[in-house]
Design a protein around this motif. Structure first.
Motif, PDB file in Angstrom:
ATOM      1  N   ARG A   1       0.832  -1.202   0.000  1.00 52.72           N
ATOM      2  CA  ARG A   1       0.000   0.000   0.000  1.00 52.72           C
ATOM      3  C   ARG A   1       0.870   1.255   0.000  1.00 52.72           C
ATOM      4  O   ARG A   1       0.633   2.189  -0.737  1.00 52.72           O
TER       5      ARG A   1
ATOM      6  N   HIS B   1      -7.378   5.921   1.661  1.00 49.05           N
ATOM      7  CA  HIS B   1      -7.804   5.783   3.056  1.00 49.05           C
ATOM      8  C   HIS B   1      -9.327   5.682   3.083  1.00 49.05           C
ATOM      9  O   HIS B   1     -10.016   6.686   3.269  1.00 49.05           O
TER      10      HIS B   1
ATOM     11  N   HIS C   1      -7.137   8.230  -3.505  1.00 45.41           N
ATOM     12  CA  HIS C   1      -5.965   8.677  -4.262  1.00 45.41           C
ATOM     13  C   HIS C   1      -6.159   8.144  -5.663  1.00 45.41           C
ATOM     14  O   HIS C   1      -6.196   6.925  -5.870  1.00 45.41           O
TER      15      HIS C   1
ATOM     16  N   GLU D   1      -6.055  15.651   1.726  1.00 41.03           N
ATOM     17  CA  GLU D   1      -4.999  15.736   2.751  1.00 41.03           C
ATOM     18  C   GLU D   1      -3.700  16.370   2.263  1.00 41.03           C
ATOM     19  O   GLU D   1      -2.899  16.823   3.058  1.00 41.03           O
ATOM     20  N   HIS D   2      -3.434  16.391   0.953  1.00 43.48           N
ATOM     21  CA  HIS D   2      -2.131  16.879   0.465  1.00 43.48           C
ATOM     22  C   HIS D   2      -2.047  18.397   0.391  1.00 43.48           C
ATOM     23  O   HIS D   2      -0.967  18.939   0.232  1.00 43.48           O
TER      24      HIS D   2
END
Ligand code: FAD
Ligand code: S2G
Ligand code: ZN
Length: 476
Positions: free
Chosen positions: A342, A390, A397, A431-432
């Motif tokens: 992962r 996630h 993603h 999140e990025h």
């Protein structure tokens, strides 16, 4: 970068002079002022090797006072700067676009204190996440976040990007686990919000402005993090499933039957698995499936946890149309190997060539609809359309690869993918962060008035706009 952002012009910042360089040498010492073009180059290129700036100078301060003196000078001279931690960011936020001065926190890497009773760890911003997790482990604690970049990313960069990662499902985001921080504002003033109290309801919580600001509101120099107790028993189940509905049903079951010990729930689609097998030569212990799931538990009693996990796997296997294959890590080696399948997907996709990366939040039912929709839209134009992420956080993603950058492929993807997410009330960056690459899509996820309030805050804290210009807020 010019491929992605042909339209952005250099702001009206000063050019660097010899007098500036001497002033910086007087602050940090000559050894920590990097001018050599070869050495400076690595600070100009991002981890994905997509963004390349023209910065000529890198400063490596050791203390908050040195950062403050540097920023005060830059603010007075209107010299643009970009704060840089581990340079593992994925949205072009950590490198210069033009000739911004890089201020690297790498030398600010002292662990200041760990309290094994309260679990509070205080560290300088340049501490590498993995190093802090090792220090925490020595006190029976753990860092509340874990990312594939843990070997290089720094806690200052984690805070600046409000990094999510593999443990958010269980331990929440840094917004909740950060008790205090110290930062140097764009005027050079030191903002000391470094409390180690769990409760402190006195006035506005200014540290929250800096968390997730991606280096545009100031340079984080210290942080106080609340670390959970290190679990005595960590187990990992790896399952093979043949539909995304089965992934959702398995997640629902995991939440119900594993409950409080569930610490991560990640999914990988068959294209992503093919990439790690083919491009990195990693082996998958299960046969070919449309999806794979990692369900991790973290608890304090191995027997109890194994019983619950075995029960969960039994129910999943007995549920029609759910998991058709599965295994449980038997030792640390298997545990690490399963996680590498992962954590190394992003690295495996880079082997294909150019990577178009999208990190979105969506309602769970829409997550894989987007992948299928884009796979059809790009059919034949890309090497691969890979979907993973996630699941427990509703965070997909979605990555596409081509041998090299292809403007026509980018036109097929953007803004379409962001419109699709916006129309389902998702987030264009889970999140990025927005960095350089996604700043012009901020209004897909934030109301126009909210963006205007952000610009007001930016003007208040950074009146000369020197702190990481061109990033996060659209360059109007
Ligand atoms: P950098 O890349 O150096 O900087 C990131 C941003 O923060 C830039 O805008 C920079 O200007 C700013 N910044 C850096 N340090 C400071 C500071 N001290 N003060 C103010 N601003 C600062 N991200 C996730 O959220 N979840 C994941 O699961 C995840 N997995 C990853 C896996 C891999 C293999 C890689 C390469 C990246 C991954 N990332 C993930 C992205 C990245 O690791 C995170 O964004 C990380 O938090 C960046 O930390 P850094 O120290 O490398 O920051
Ligand atoms: C992850 C980082 C890499 C990617 O692996 O969880 O956050 O592929 C990501 O986007
Ligand atoms: Zn992630």
């Amino acid at each position: 970068t010019t491929e992605i952002h042909p339209g952005i012009k250099r702001g009206a910042f000063s050019q660097l002079t010899d007098a500036d360089v001497s002033a910086f040498e007087a602050i940090v010492g000559g050894d920590h002022v990097i001018k050599d073009a070869d050495e400076v180059l690595s600070y100009n290129i991002d981890w994905l090797r997509i963004c390349r700036g023209q910065g000529q100078l890198v400063l490596r301060p050791k203390t908050t006072e040195e950062v403050s003196a540097i920023v005060r000078h830059c603010n007075k001279r209107r010299l643009a700067v970009v704060p840089q931690g581990g340079n593992t960011g994925l949205v072009g936020g950590s490198v210069p676009l033009f000739d911004e001065i890089v201020i690297s926190t790498s030398r600010m890497n002292s662990l200041l204190s760990i309290d094994p009773v309260s679990g509070v760890l205080v560290a300088e911003a340049g501490c590498v996440l993995e190093q802090l997790d090792r220090e925490a482990a020595s006190q029976g604690l753990m860092m509340p976040l874990d990312l594939g970049a843990k070997g290089s990313c720094q806690i200052g960069g984690n805070l600046a990007t409000n990094a999510g990662g593999l443990r958010l499902l269980r331990y929440g985001s840094l917004r909740g686990t950060t008790l205090g921080l110290e930062a140097v504002l764009p005027t050079g003033q030191v903002l000391d919000c470094l409390t180690t109290l769990r409760k402190d309801n006195t006035g506005y919580d200014i540290k929250q402005l800096l968390i997730g600001s991606e280096g545009t509101l100031g340079i984080i120099t210290k942080a106080a993090i609340l670390c959970p107790a290190r679990p005595k028993s960590v187990q990992l189940a790896f399952l093979g499933l043949d539909s995304f509905q089965a992934v959702l049903d398995t997640y629902r079951l995991a939440r119900r039957s594993l409950g409080e010990i569930l610490s991560a729930f990640e999914f990988i689609d068959s294209e992503s698995m093919r990439a790690v097998k083919k491009n990195l030569g990693l082996s998958c212990p299960l046969g070919e499936h449309s999806f794979y799931v990692l369900a991790e538990t973290s608890g304090s009693n191995e027997t109890h946890d194994r019983e619950k996990l075995d029960g969960f796997i039994e129910s999943v296997m007995s549920m029609d149309g759910c998991a058709t294959d599965g295994t449980v890590a038997q030792d640390a080696g298997q545990f690490a190997h399963l996680w590498s399948l992962r954590e190394r997907i992003v690295e495996s996709l880079l082997v294909d060539g150019y990577e178009y990366k999208y990190d979105v939040s969506l309602p769970l039912a829409d997550i894989y609809r987007l992948v299928e929709h884009m796979r059809t839209r790009l059919d034949g134009r890309v090497i691969r359309t890979a979907g993973y992420g996630h699941l427990g956080d509703g965070n997909l993603h979605l990555n596409f690869t081509t041998p090299k950058f292809d403007a026509k492929v980018l036109e097929l993807i953007e803004p379409h993918v962001f419109d699709w997410v916006r129309d389902r009330r998702g987030s264009v960056s889970a999140e990025h962060g927005l960095g350089l690459k996604k700043s012009q899509y901020i209004r897909h996820s934030k109301a126009d008035f909210a963006v205007r309030v952000m610009a007001e805050v930016k003007r208040l804290l950074d009146p000369n706009g020197i702190m990481n210009p061109y990033k996060v807020l659209p360059d109007e």
